[in-house]
Write an enzyme that holds these catalytic residues in place. Structure first.
Site, PDB file in Angstrom:
ATOM      1  N   SER A 127     -18.766 -29.507  25.988  1.00 34.63           N
ATOM      2  CA  SER A 127     -17.779 -29.737  24.846  1.00 34.63           C
ATOM      3  C   SER A 127     -17.798 -29.012  23.757  1.00 34.63           C
ATOM      4  O   SER A 127     -17.707 -27.606  23.620  1.00 34.63           O
ATOM      5  CB  SER A 127     -17.619 -31.277  24.571  1.00 34.63           C
ATOM      6  OG  SER A 127     -16.628 -31.666  23.986  1.00 34.63           O
TER       7      SER A 127
ATOM      8  N   ASP B 266      -9.748 -33.457  32.991  1.00 26.64           N
ATOM      9  CA  ASP B 266     -10.118 -33.528  31.356  1.00 26.64           C
ATOM     10  C   ASP B 266      -9.037 -33.598  30.521  1.00 26.64           C
ATOM     11  O   ASP B 266      -8.279 -32.633  30.250  1.00 26.64           O
ATOM     12  CB  ASP B 266     -11.232 -32.305  31.378  1.00 26.64           C
ATOM     13  CG  ASP B 266     -12.237 -32.677  30.018  1.00 26.64           C
ATOM     14  OD1 ASP B 266     -11.582 -33.182  28.898  1.00 26.64           O
ATOM     15  OD2 ASP B 266     -13.196 -31.913  30.176  1.00 26.64           O
TER      16      ASP B 266
ATOM     17  N   HIS C 269     -13.557 -35.657  31.289  1.00 28.89           N
ATOM     18  CA  HIS C 269     -14.625 -35.267  30.250  1.00 28.89           C
ATOM     19  C   HIS C 269     -16.148 -35.799  30.450  1.00 28.89           C
ATOM     20  O   HIS C 269     -16.725 -36.518  29.749  1.00 28.89           O
ATOM     21  CB  HIS C 269     -14.545 -35.762  28.852  1.00 28.89           C
ATOM     22  CG  HIS C 269     -14.743 -34.875  27.930  1.00 28.89           C
ATOM     23  ND1 HIS C 269     -14.585 -33.407  27.653  1.00 28.89           N
ATOM     24  CD2 HIS C 269     -15.672 -34.903  26.566  1.00 28.89           C
ATOM     25  CE1 HIS C 269     -14.964 -32.776  26.676  1.00 28.89           C
ATOM     26  NE2 HIS C 269     -15.727 -33.848  25.957  1.00 28.89           N
TER      27      HIS C 269
END
Length: 430
Positions: A293, A380, A409
């Site tokens: 991320s 995501d 995610h």
């Protein structure tokens, strides 16, 4: 398998996700096994509303279809007489993604799910401008930082040490303002020279424990925080910071290219490599960077800024093609330009857009020259695949994408094992 706990925190989050599975599940299965289509093809979804893996009886399904992260272009209701049916998703005219979000009410409780399919995603091109002086700008920022002594401070943490590893809280200078980075350094106790991995963090404010398991297998690890505060305080402090003064750190000073929050972050992470090279236990050659991320973004940034990095492993990188929303498609986290004419109007200015172009991960990805491992999924909605493919498609260095279409995610353990193995191979340890 080397490194049982390489990504322990993320695996725990993945386990938590599984424990929070809904009692009623809306299963949507695309008619292409890889969830990927040619532009102009029309995907069909097989839909099943299930309770304990068994389709429920007659149920009303509401679904909405539209470009990923954008307003739906079609909304319909359909009765699934035996809990199963099909949905025609339509198509697109250019490479990108379509999302179908479905909702049902069962026994008075509302359940929802979504699925995203891709259309020739390998042809997606970024929207963010590439400044002509991008390379020169960051060379100048590194030069300014390098004039500041690293001033590494290390404090042994006896309660975290193991029979094989010494664990330290470490801090070092970032820039001339006096800012420091803090992290957890793990070094094998046995005499010898070792490779190293820099672990850069996902978004948020939190303490860190260090990547001890990897160090026990003979690899130095440095896990850094980005906010200039020690990483060993009680969690309550970080909770107060992330809901208080650091809540919106990702847009602080966005109108000032040299003072934007991520200026110190990018340079600070790069200087973490300097810390590794200062260690007498480091072998002086094999060093990698990894994260997910925000950490995926920082992995790309560090590898672009420091030619000593030998490889990187990045999961669903954030801060990627953030200007996508200005072109009627998904942009990357932190979505600072989503609804740019209303909610985020304050970010849609000439000065801030110029700053974004110097910090967008797409433009760092253009500079990569070492092997890269990527992994993400189509579902995501934090770091949407339109944004991550914008990064992947500009990389000219050797690259590998482990695509796990179903994931959002989060990631499966198999993805992290593959990322681990990629680094080991580059280190000639596998």
């Amino acid at each position: 398998m080397l490194f049982v706990g390489f990504f322990l925190c993320t695996l725990l989050l993945s386990a938590q996700r599984n424990m929070n599975k809904d009692f009623v599940n809306i299963r949507m299965v695309p008619d292409h096994q890889d969830w990927t289509y040619k532009v102009g093809e029309k995907p069909r979804l097989k839909v099943s509303v299930e309770k304990s893996t068994t389709p429920v009886g007659s149920v009303m399904l509401t679904y909405a279809i539209g470009p990923e992260m954008m307003a739906p272009t079609l909304t319909k209701k359909v009765t699934l007489k035996d809990g199963t049916g099909t949905i025609d998703m339509g198509t697109v005219k250019e490479p990108g993604f379509l999302t179908c979000r479905a909702t049902v009410v069962v026994d008075g409780t509302t359940y929802s799910n979504w699925v995203t399919v891709g259309f020739e995603p390998e042809k997606i091109q970024p929207t963010v401008p590439y400044p002509k002086d991008f390379v020169e700008y960051w060379e100048g920022q590194k030069e300014i930082a390098d004039r500041v002594p690293l001033d590494v401070e290390m404090q042994l943490l006896p309660d975290r040490c193991t029979a094989k590893v010494n664990v330290y809280e470490v801090s070092y200078a970032v820039n001339k303002s006096g800012a420091r980075f803090y992290g957890i350094l793990c070094i094998p106790k046995a005499e010898g020279k070792y490779p190293a991995v820099l672990h850069v963090p996902g978004a948020g404010v939190r303490p860190y424990n260090g990547v001890i398991d990897m160090a026990e297998k003979g690899i130095i690890t440095l896990q850094v925080g980005i906010h200039g505060i020690p990483v060993t305080y009680p969690d309550r402090l970080y909770r107060d910071l992330r809901t208080g003064i650091l809540q919106s750190y990702n847009t602080y000073n966005l109108d000032q290219r040299d003072n934007y929050y991520y200026n110190r972050v990018y340079i600070g992470c790069k200087r973490g490599v300097d810390v590794i090279f200062s260690l007498p236990q480091f072998d002086g050659e094999r060093v990698a960077v990894t994260g997910g991320s925000q950490g995926g973004a920082l992995s790309v940034v560090v590898a672009a800024l420091d030619s000593r990095i030998k490889c990187l492993s990045a999961f669903y990188p954030a801060l990627s093609d953030m200007t996508g929303y200005l072109h009627n498609r998904a942009g990357g986290w932190p979505h600072m330009l989503r609804n740019a004419e209303t909610v985020n109007r304050a970010n849609n200015t000439k000065e801030k857009l110029e700053t974004i172009s110097y910090y967008d991960v797409v433009n760092f990805a253009r500079q990569l020259k070492v092997p890269v491992f990527f992994s993400w999924g189509y579902n995501d909605q934090v770091c949407p695949p339109t944004s991550t493919y914008s990064v992947y498609n500009v990389v000219t260095a050797p690259k590998y994408l482990m695509l796990m279409q179903e994931t959002a995610h989060w990631a499966y353990p198999e993805q992290y094992r593959a990322g681990n193995d990629f680094i080991l191979k580059q280190f000639n340890l596998k």
